[in-house]
Write a protein that holds these residues in place. Structure first.
Motif, short mmCIF file in Angstrom:
data_model
loop_
_atom_site.label_atom_id
_atom_site.label_comp_id
_atom_site.label_asym_id
_atom_site.label_seq_id
_atom_site.Cartn_x
_atom_site.Cartn_y
_atom_site.Cartn_z
N LYS A 127 33.06 -1.47 159.03
CA LYS A 127 33.18 -1.15 157.61
C LYS A 127 33.83 -2.34 156.90
O LYS A 127 34.41 -3.21 157.54
N PHE A 128 33.75 -2.34 155.57
CA PHE A 128 34.28 -3.46 154.80
C PHE A 128 35.44 -3.01 153.91
O PHE A 128 35.45 -1.89 153.41
N ALA A 129 36.39 -3.91 153.72
CA ALA A 129 37.43 -3.75 152.70
C ALA A 129 37.56 -5.11 152.02
O ALA A 129 38.16 -6.04 152.57
N TYR A 130 36.97 -5.24 150.83
CA TYR A 130 36.92 -6.52 150.14
C TYR A 130 38.16 -6.69 149.25
O TYR A 130 38.44 -5.85 148.40
N ARG A 131 38.86 -7.78 149.46
CA ARG A 131 40.01 -8.14 148.62
C ARG A 131 39.69 -9.45 147.90
O ARG A 131 39.05 -10.34 148.46
N ARG A 132 40.13 -9.54 146.66
CA ARG A 132 39.81 -10.72 145.85
C ARG A 132 40.80 -11.85 146.11
O ARG A 132 42.01 -11.67 146.03
N LEU A 137 35.41 -12.34 146.94
CA LEU A 137 35.82 -11.09 147.55
C LEU A 137 35.63 -11.23 149.05
O LEU A 137 34.51 -11.42 149.53
N THR A 138 36.72 -11.16 149.79
CA THR A 138 36.70 -11.42 151.22
C THR A 138 37.00 -10.15 151.99
O THR A 138 37.92 -9.40 151.64
N ASP A 139 36.26 -9.91 153.05
CA ASP A 139 36.45 -8.71 153.86
C ASP A 139 37.69 -8.86 154.73
O ASP A 139 37.79 -9.78 155.55
N ILE A 140 38.64 -7.95 154.55
CA ILE A 140 39.86 -7.96 155.35
C ILE A 140 39.96 -6.72 156.23
O ILE A 140 41.01 -6.47 156.84
N ALA A 141 38.90 -5.93 156.32
CA ALA A 141 38.97 -4.69 157.08
C ALA A 141 39.46 -4.89 158.52
O ALA A 141 40.30 -4.10 159.00
N PRO A 142 39.01 -5.91 159.26
CA PRO A 142 39.52 -6.07 160.63
C PRO A 142 41.01 -6.35 160.69
O PRO A 142 41.67 -6.04 161.69
N LEU A 143 41.56 -6.94 159.62
CA LEU A 143 42.98 -7.30 159.61
C LEU A 143 43.88 -6.11 159.30
O LEU A 143 45.07 -6.14 159.62
N ILE A 144 43.32 -5.07 158.66
CA ILE A 144 44.15 -3.95 158.24
C ILE A 144 43.75 -2.64 158.92
O ILE A 144 44.21 -1.57 158.53
N LEU A 148 36.61 -0.01 161.92
CA LEU A 148 36.12 1.22 162.54
C LEU A 148 34.62 1.14 162.87
O LEU A 148 33.81 1.91 162.36
N PRO A 149 34.22 0.25 163.76
CA PRO A 149 32.80 -0.04 163.95
C PRO A 149 31.96 1.11 164.49
O PRO A 149 30.74 1.12 164.29
N LEU A 150 32.55 2.08 165.17
CA LEU A 150 31.77 3.15 165.78
C LEU A 150 31.78 4.44 164.95
O LEU A 150 31.19 5.44 165.36
N MET A 151 32.43 4.42 163.80
CA MET A 151 32.51 5.60 162.96
C MET A 151 31.25 5.74 162.11
O MET A 151 30.81 4.77 161.50
N VAL A 193 48.76 -2.13 156.79
CA VAL A 193 47.78 -1.85 157.84
C VAL A 193 47.63 -0.34 157.97
O VAL A 193 48.55 0.43 157.62
N PHE A 194 46.49 0.09 158.46
CA PHE A 194 46.15 1.50 158.51
C PHE A 194 46.00 1.97 159.95
O PHE A 194 45.51 1.22 160.80
N SER A 195 46.40 3.20 160.18
CA SER A 195 46.20 3.80 161.49
C SER A 195 45.83 5.26 161.32
O SER A 195 46.18 5.90 160.31
N SER A 196 45.12 5.79 162.29
CA SER A 196 44.71 7.19 162.23
C SER A 196 45.95 8.07 162.21
O SER A 196 46.81 7.97 163.08
N GLY A 197 46.04 8.92 161.18
CA GLY A 197 47.25 9.72 161.02
C GLY A 197 47.07 11.14 161.50
O GLY A 197 45.98 11.70 161.46
N TRP A 198 48.14 11.73 161.94
CA TRP A 198 48.13 13.13 162.39
C TRP A 198 46.95 13.41 163.31
O TRP A 198 46.11 14.28 163.05
N PRO A 199 46.82 12.65 164.42
CA PRO A 199 45.62 12.77 165.27
C PRO A 199 45.47 14.12 165.95
O PRO A 199 44.39 14.43 166.45
N THR A 200 46.53 14.92 165.97
CA THR A 200 46.42 16.22 166.64
C THR A 200 45.93 17.32 165.71
O THR A 200 45.84 18.47 166.14
#
Length: 636
Positions: A127-132, A137-144, A148-151, A193-200
């Motif tokens: 997925k992409f997250a473009y920051r200016r 506009l540069t993709d920073i999704a892998p950095l943050i 999520l390539p398999l979602m 940075v982001f992480s999956s929250g409340w995984p249970t």
């Protein structure tokens, strides 16, 4: 809460001529796409409006399903747009889904979160997250942590879910076979940075969802999540996670949900819910006497259509989506031979084309086509033991007679749109008839807004079948929540393509809400080939609001400090002329798409007595004696 009684209303559905209707009720829109430089068509997947370059003018991003081409339309501030897609690094391509503009890092600039599929979860697709950065506009999704390539992601929803002042993301997703990467929250941690929250959270497992909508569902003045799922579900969220509030809301157990809007439609300060429930069912359409479009959608069934063609003729059949139905799955005539390509020509005088091969309807996989010399008619049918769909485009060198369905009922009773109102017991009830919704209305996209600036919110609906576009509907609000379909000029939409989604925006900053509509909903048929069908030729339409009734307006921009920078989650109350109007800032997201701005119509009032913003963290900002007809920035 406002209690309502059933009122007699006069309804007109599709509009160009409405006998006896006052012209004052019309809401004229003009298609300015070409004049604005927006010349685009093809498979779509919603649209997102936001400020890409931080100049205060709204820009538009459109992606698209399968191999569609993206566009970043940059507002030139003179009524026209330029294509700024080349500024996106890397250039987005492939299967693009929902997108949202939002300030993820609280720096005052909006990022573009762009979700994509993953080929049923089998092919890694980041997925992409473009920051200016400067003009790029540069993709920073892998950095943050958002690549999520398999979602199998569909729609992002930006909101502060845990109440710490940082913008989080809720991602909706279609289920993978292994259950991994379902719909769920991604919480922003220190360092952006982001992480999956409340995984249970158990409700997330098994939530096969295309989109969600934010709005106060339980009356506590805080945003909740309405999640498209099977069935529809609703959740409250806070620092401790999610609470399932579905049982107490009385939501209909609807399997079909195409879109939703949560907003105050009757002016009592409480939200109503509009559910757009266009059915995803088999249909056919004859755009002209020598062409038939057939879109079977089924599971464990066989759906077919039979049609006569008189006299000497040739029949050309086009097949799509080509990724699902290669030629060796098509069986022609009693011996079931296969065509050599996705487009093939059939002659009724060729004995090989007579009859259909023996098979078990609903269990024998394939598309079967045959000629019946006794009746002078062709038949074609899709059969599958699993869920399946196909698109068949048929043209003949002689007129095609009236098609007849077999294996399915084109006149079957289907779910219609509903408008829900919350009662004193806290549960919602279907008040569609009370509010004057036209009978039989089924839409694919819904947006609410005060399109005539008369201090109440109207509804705009995109409609279509699975095989053709149908006129869109503008429902005018009389101020008490009684709706009437009215003429809306070019906002009836295009006859080409299949209606996908609408968004609201004020692209020319003249104070009234404009519309942007994409018409490419559906699987890819034959993109790039001549004579497209179904959604492949659906245009993107910029529709300018030309209501010149002299009503005034106010638009707001929120800047959070202790709360998230975009102020998502805020409740805004505007008082003018003794009337209090309420809006909730939910980020503008609905099915795959994002509206732009916080807009209030003011009628003939030139001054707003009070603007009150209740921020997500509980603090308030109040402005008094505010002049009308301006974009007002309120900083927390």
């Amino acid at each position: 809460m406002l209690h309502r009684t059933l009122l007699p209303v006069v309804l007109w559905l599709h509009v160009p001529a409405l006998p006896g209707q006052s012209p004052a009720l019309a809401m004229p829109f003009t298609d300015v796409s070409a004049a604005a430089g927006i010349l685009d068509s093809g498979i779509s997947f919603g649209a997102a409006a936001g400020d890409a370059n931080d100049d205060g003018w709204v820009d538009i991003f459109t992606g698209g399903h399968y191999l569609s081409h993206p566009h970043l339309w940059i507002n030139r501030r003179n009524g026209t747009f330029s294509d700024g897609t080349h500024t996106m690094v890397p250039y987005p391509n492939g299967d693009m889904h929902g997108a949202q503009w939002t300030d993820l890092d609280n720096d005052g600039r909006q990022e573009l979160v762009l979700l994509r599929g993953a080929n049923y979860g089998l092919t890694p697709t980041p997925k992409f997250a473009y920051r200016r950065f400067g003009n790029q506009l540069t993709d920073i999704a892998p950095l943050i942590g958002l690549d999520l390539p398999l979602m199998r992601a569909r729609t992002p929803l930006a909101v502060d879910m845990d109440g710490n002042g940082r913008t989080d993301l809720f991602m909706t997703a279609v289920l993978r076979l292994d259950g991994l990467f379902p719909s769920g929250p991604y919480l922003q941690q220190p360092g952006n940075v982001f992480s999956s929250g409340w995984p249970t959270q158990p409700f997330l497992l098994g939530s096969d969802s295309q989109f969600g909508v934010l709005g106060d569902l339980d009356g506590d003045r805080r945003l909740d999540l309405l999640l498209q799922a099977f069935p529809i579900r609703a959740f409250r969220f806070d620092a401790n996670g999610f609470t399932d509030i579905t049982p107490g809301l009385g939501l209909p157990p609807s399997i079909t949900l195409y879109d939703a809007a949560i907003t105050d439609l009757n002016g009592d300060g409480e939200n109503e819910i509009y559910l757009a429930r266009a059915p995803l069912v088999t249909s056919f359409h004859a755009p002209n006497p020598q062409e038939l479009l057939f879109h079977p959608i089924l599971a464990l069934q066989e759906h077919g259509v039979r049609f006569p063609v008189q006299g000497k003729h040739l029949l050309t059949v086009g097949l799509g989506p080509t990724t699902s139905w290669p030629p060796n799955t098509v069986f022609i005539g009693a011996h079931g031979y296969n065509p050599s390509s996705f487009d093939f020509v059939l002659d009724p005088n060729d004995p090989r084309n007579a009859g259909v091969p023996p098979h078990v309807p609903g269990l024998s996989y394939g598309i079967r086509i045959g000629w019946d010399p006794a009746t002078g008619s062709w038949s074609m049918a899709l059969s599958s033991p699993l869920w399946a769909e196909a698109m068949l485009r048929v043209t003949a060198t002689a007129p095609i007679g009236a098609p007849v369905a077999f294996g399915w009922n084109p006149n079957a009773a289907l779910a219609t749109d509903v408008l829900l109102e919350r009662t004193d017991c806290g549960a919602y009830q279907d008040h569609s008839a009370i509010y004057g919704l036209p009978a039989g209305l089924r839409s694919r996209s819904v947006v609410a807004g005060d399109f005539d600036n008369d201090m109440d919110q109207d509804l705009y609906l995109v409609t279509a079948t699975t095989s053709n576009n149908t006129p869109n509907v503008m429902l005018r609000n009389d101020g008490l929540g009684n709706f009437q379909a009215v003429p809306c000029g070019a906002a009836v939409g295009s006859t080409r393509g299949i209606g996908d989604s609408a968004i609201t925006l004020d692209y020319d900053r003249d104070g009234d809400l404009d519309l942007f509509v994409v018409n490419g909903d559906g699987s890819a048929y034959h993109q790039g080939l001549p004579n497209p069908a179904f959604a492949d030729d659906g245009p993107a339409q910029l529709l300018r609001n030309d209501n010149n009734n002299g009503n005034h307006w106010l638009q707001l921009k929120l800047v959070g400090t202790a709360s998230n920078r975009d102020g998502i989650g805020a409740r805004i109350e505007v008082t003018a002329g003794g009337v209090v109007q309420v809006r909730e800032h939910g980020g503008g997201m609905h099915r795959f798409s994002q509206n732009h701005g916080i807009h209030f119509g003011l009628g003939q009032n030139t001054t707003v007595a009070q603007v009150r913003v209740r921020w997500p963290n509980g603090s308030q900002s109040v402005r008094t004696a505010v002049a009308a007809d301006q974009l007002l920035t309120i900083t927390q």
